[in-house]
Each structure stands twice: as structure tokens, then as C-alpha cells.
Design an enzyme around this catalytic site. Structure first.
Site, PDB file in Angstrom:
ATOM      1  N   HIS A 116     -28.488  -1.759  -0.509  1.00 50.96           N
ATOM      2  CA  HIS A 116     -27.788  -2.506   0.131  1.00 50.96           C
ATOM      3  C   HIS A 116     -26.013  -1.906   0.164  1.00 50.96           C
ATOM      4  O   HIS A 116     -25.788  -0.918   1.231  1.00 50.96           O
ATOM      5  CB  HIS A 116     -27.825  -3.893   0.949  1.00 50.96           C
ATOM      6  CG  HIS A 116     -26.807  -4.012   1.818  1.00 50.96           C
ATOM      7  ND1 HIS A 116     -26.990  -3.452   3.162  1.00 50.96           N
ATOM      8  CD2 HIS A 116     -25.674  -4.822   2.115  1.00 50.96           C
ATOM      9  CE1 HIS A 116     -25.561  -3.375   4.052  1.00 50.96           C
ATOM     10  NE2 HIS A 116     -25.630  -4.742   3.545  1.00 50.96           N
ATOM     11  N   TYR A 140     -36.460  -8.544  -3.511  1.00 50.47           N
ATOM     12  CA  TYR A 140     -36.395  -8.532  -2.503  1.00 50.47           C
ATOM     13  C   TYR A 140     -37.336  -7.675  -2.085  1.00 50.47           C
ATOM     14  O   TYR A 140     -37.930  -7.881  -1.062  1.00 50.47           O
ATOM     15  CB  TYR A 140     -35.645  -8.873  -1.396  1.00 50.47           C
ATOM     16  CG  TYR A 140     -34.255  -8.470  -0.925  1.00 50.47           C
ATOM     17  CD1 TYR A 140     -35.132  -7.399  -0.583  1.00 50.47           C
ATOM     18  CD2 TYR A 140     -32.995  -8.122  -1.603  1.00 50.47           C
ATOM     19  CE1 TYR A 140     -34.102  -5.831  -0.414  1.00 50.47           C
ATOM     20  CE2 TYR A 140     -32.220  -7.209  -1.348  1.00 50.47           C
ATOM     21  CZ  TYR A 140     -32.827  -6.695  -0.630  1.00 50.47           C
ATOM     22  OH  TYR A 140     -31.640  -4.921  -0.652  1.00 50.47           O
ATOM     23  N   ARG A 181     -33.599   3.182   3.030  1.00 53.81           N
ATOM     24  CA  ARG A 181     -33.458   2.958   1.569  1.00 53.81           C
ATOM     25  C   ARG A 181     -33.791   2.431   0.615  1.00 53.81           C
ATOM     26  O   ARG A 181     -34.195   1.795   0.072  1.00 53.81           O
ATOM     27  CB  ARG A 181     -32.257   1.976   2.210  1.00 53.81           C
ATOM     28  CG  ARG A 181     -31.394   1.829   1.637  1.00 53.81           C
ATOM     29  CD  ARG A 181     -30.204  -0.074   1.486  1.00 53.81           C
ATOM     30  NE  ARG A 181     -30.842  -1.006   0.828  1.00 53.81           N
ATOM     31  CZ  ARG A 181     -31.636  -2.143   1.318  1.00 53.81           C
ATOM     32  NH1 ARG A 181     -30.980  -2.409   1.899  1.00 53.81           N
ATOM     33  NH2 ARG A 181     -31.715  -3.262   0.249  1.00 53.81           N
TER      34      ARG A 181
END
Length: 377
Positions: A272, A281, A268
Site C-alpha cells: 500500500h 495479508y 496493486r
């Protein structure tokens, strides 16, 4: 039953990208795979160009969706940049009468199945009757509850069995969903009843901010044989491998042999959703590595290497992508939202005192914003 493709059960689910089946390397080189090749022996340059066009359209619409959300036209958007091959390749392998059960990130699947511009944006605005007609597209509305669509797909597939139909059901979900009870329960039922269903796990390495290594110690595809379901782990950035694998899986399910499971290893590239900040992160060097595995760039390299690319084709794809993006933007900008209090209109057929009280409270809440606007002046 075992895996259809050799699977190293000790491979790291995140880093061992070479422990996958593929037909096109990251640099665009075509490679052979004895198990996948027979499923794409009909794919010529025209077919490859169609796959390239589909992936390019998906990326352009995805970019437009992010922009519309940032401009306040959509409430949210779930980007799929980097996952175009896994979506387009598998969707192009299906028959028109097969029924798909997607999650909220399968923009590419929706476009391949015939989604119109308004279909891909109005639900993200929260408009009434915003989703598409499931029967027209043979695609269920996108599922927000993680993994729930896997149970829906198996139930539908069991209905196909009882109707003695020839179609299959397909469930799409991410790597994080495999930790949910719904997905595992769905595989129990699918295996027990030999349901004609294919599970497609798009392993994009992140379940929001949790890496796949927290979800699984070993490749996710290795779980399916424990349920008696044959599986395959494929390069999710290789659209040709995704097409071939899905053709195998669909044929397996359609033949009456029961369910099949695909793990498409991809990444990805964006957040998100547009409410997420992935810089908190994950390391930027990871993006650099995966950028070199871009699904669209690798197919372009293959087409150029095989003299199946020219300026006219490139310009035609770009023009079509711009046209589609403009139509998506137009659908969003010209949407007419109902008045906020209208959300209560269709809850009950008859007046309801509790609902009336909720309407009054919500009306007072909205009036508070009007006071703020007046004070601002």
C-alpha cells in the site's frame, strides 16, 4: 440512465476479471468490443508505442521512488506498480485544459500531465513548497485524505458549469474510497446538478489490508447507476480499453449529459505504501496470477505480434526511463531541507505566545537527540 457497457450485477468484485470490457487480452491478443472500438479507431502503432513508453517511464520512476525511500531519502512512497495502464490510459484521453483531482497513488497521471522530476519526490520528503503548480499541470495536489478529492472535483465541475466552460473535472480514487461518505456525497451532487465530472475508481483489490470483497459484495461500477450516473467496468490492465473508456466518459461529461463513472479492475502489485508489509495479508499465488496480466507485457506482446516493435524502440524507451529515473534521484539527493525549527516560521504573520511555547518544546526535543549523539561517541 444505465451502464454504458453490459454489467453483470452479481459478478464477484475480485475474482470475475472476465466481467469487464477489454480490447487487449492478457496474452496481447487484440479483441473487438462494439462499444469501445469506435473510441480508439484513430489509435495507430505510433500511438500504441507512446502508451508503452509512458507506462514504462511510470514503472521506472516508481521503482526509483521505492528505492529512494528504502535508502532514507524519502519519508514514504505509495507504489503504483501494476496500475500503469489505468493511469496512463485514462490520463491520455483528457484535454490539456481538463482539471484532475488525484489521490496519492496517481504517479502515472502526474507524469502524463507534465510533472517534473522534483514534482514527484519532494513532497514525499516533506519539503516546503514541494508540490507542483496546479495551474500549470491542471492537476490538484495529491490528496491524502481518502476520497476527499471527489468532492473537490465535483465542486470544480459545478464551477465550470457556471462559467460555461468546455472542460471537465476528473476524480481518481481507489476501491476503498468508495466506502467513504465523501465519494457517495460527491456522486449525489454530481448527479443532481449534472456536473461535468468523471469518477475513476482504480480497483486494485486492496484497501491497505482489506480486500475489495469486504468493501463490496458486487462490482463497484454497479453503484453509480443508483445515483443516476452511467458507468463502465473495464480491464484496468488494458491501456487501450482504459483510453477508450475515458474518451467515452469524458465526451459524456463534456456534452452536458452529466457525470460518468469508470471502474478500472487492476491489482496493486506492491505494498500500500512503503510502510506496509503485504505478505502479512495476501497470498503469493495471487501475485503470480496478476503478474501474467501485466499491462506493460501485454502491450509489448501486441506490438510484437503486429510487427510494430524493434530493438531500437526498446533501447530508446529503456534509455529515456533511465534518464528520467536519474533526474528524479538527482532531485531528491540535492534537495536542501530547512532547519527543523523553521516549521514554525510561516504559521502566523505576527509573534504568538502559544507558538513560541511549541517552538521551545520542539527545540528541547531536538536537543535530546544531540545528547544521544554525544553519548554515542
Amino acid at each position: 440512465m444505465t451502464t454504458m457497457h453490459t454489467l453483470n450485477p452479481t459478478a464477484d468484485p475480485a475474482t470475475d476479471i472476465d466481467e469487464v470490457a477489454r480490447l487487449i487480452r492478457a496474452d496481447g491478443t487484440r479483441v473487438s468490443d462494439g462499444e469501445l472500438d469506435p473510441w480508439v479507431d484513430d489509435v495507430d502503432h505510433a500511438f500504441l508505442r507512446d502508451l508503452y513508453r509512458d507506462m514504462s517511464l511510470v514503472r521506472r520512476v516508481d521503482t526509483e521512488g521505492v528505492a529512494l525511500q528504502r535508502q532514507g531519502q524519502l519519508g514514504l512512497w505509495a507504489p503504483c506498480r501494476g496500475q500503469e495502464a489505468a493511469q496512463v490510459g485514462t490520463a491520455r484521453a483528457l484535454r490539456s485544459d481538463d482539471f484532475v483531482f488525484p489521490s496519492y497513488r496517481e504517479l502515472g497521471v502526474g507524469l502524463v500531465r507534465g510533472a517534473e522530476p522534483a514534482d514527484v519526490v519532494l513532497s514525499w520528503r516533506g519539503e516546503v513548497h514541494a508540490t507542483y503548480d496546479p495551474q500549470r499541470m491542471r492537476t490538484a495536489p495529491p490528496q491524502i485524505i481518502i476520497g476527499a478529492q471527489s468532492l473537490h472535483a465535483v465542486g470544480y465541475a459545478m464551477g465550470i458549469q457556471r462559467d460555461r466552460g468546455g472542460e471537465i473535472a476528473v476524480a481518481y480514487f481507489g476501491d476503498g474510497a468508495t466506502s467513504q461518505g465523501d465519494v457517495n456525497e460527491a456522486m449525489v451532487f454530481a448527479s443532481s446538478f449534472a456536473a461535468p465530472v468523471v469518477f475513476v475508481c482504480s480497483n486494485n483489490q486492496w484497501a491497505i489490508s482489506e480486500p475489495v470483497t469486504v468493501q463490496a459484495r458486487f462490482p463497484i461500477a454497479g453503484r453509480a447507476p443508483g445515483f443516476g450516473i452511467p458507468s463502465m467496468r473495464i480491464d484496468g490492465n488494458d491501456v487501450l480499453a482504459c483510453l477508450a473508456a475515458m474518451r467515452w466518459a469524458a465526451d459524456h461529461a463534456r456534452s452536458g449529459a452529466g457525470p460518468a463513472f469508470l471502474e478500472a479492475v487492476t491489482y496493486r502489485m506492491g505494498p500500500h505504501t512503503t510502510s506496509d508489509d503485504p505478505t502479512r495479508y495476501r497470498a503469493p499465488e495471487d501475485l503470480e496470477v496478476w503478474a501474467q496480466r501485466d499491462p506493460i507485457m501485454r502491450l509489448e506482446a501486441l506490438l510484437k505480434a503486429e510487427d510494430a516493435w524493434d530493438d531500437a524502440f526498446e533501447a530508446g524507451v529503456a534509455d529515456r526511463a533511465d534518464e528520467l529515473a536519474a533526474a528524479v534521484r538527482d532531485a531528491a539527493l540535492h534537495a536542501r531541507s530547512r532547519e527543523p525549527l523553521a516549521v514554525f516560521d510561516d504559521v502566523y504573520a505576527e509573534p504568538h505566545t502559544a507558538l513560541a511555547a511549541q517552538r521551545r518544546r520542539f527545540g528541547a526535543y531536538l536537543d535530546g537527540f544531540a545528547d544521544d549523539e554525544e553519548n554515542a561517541r
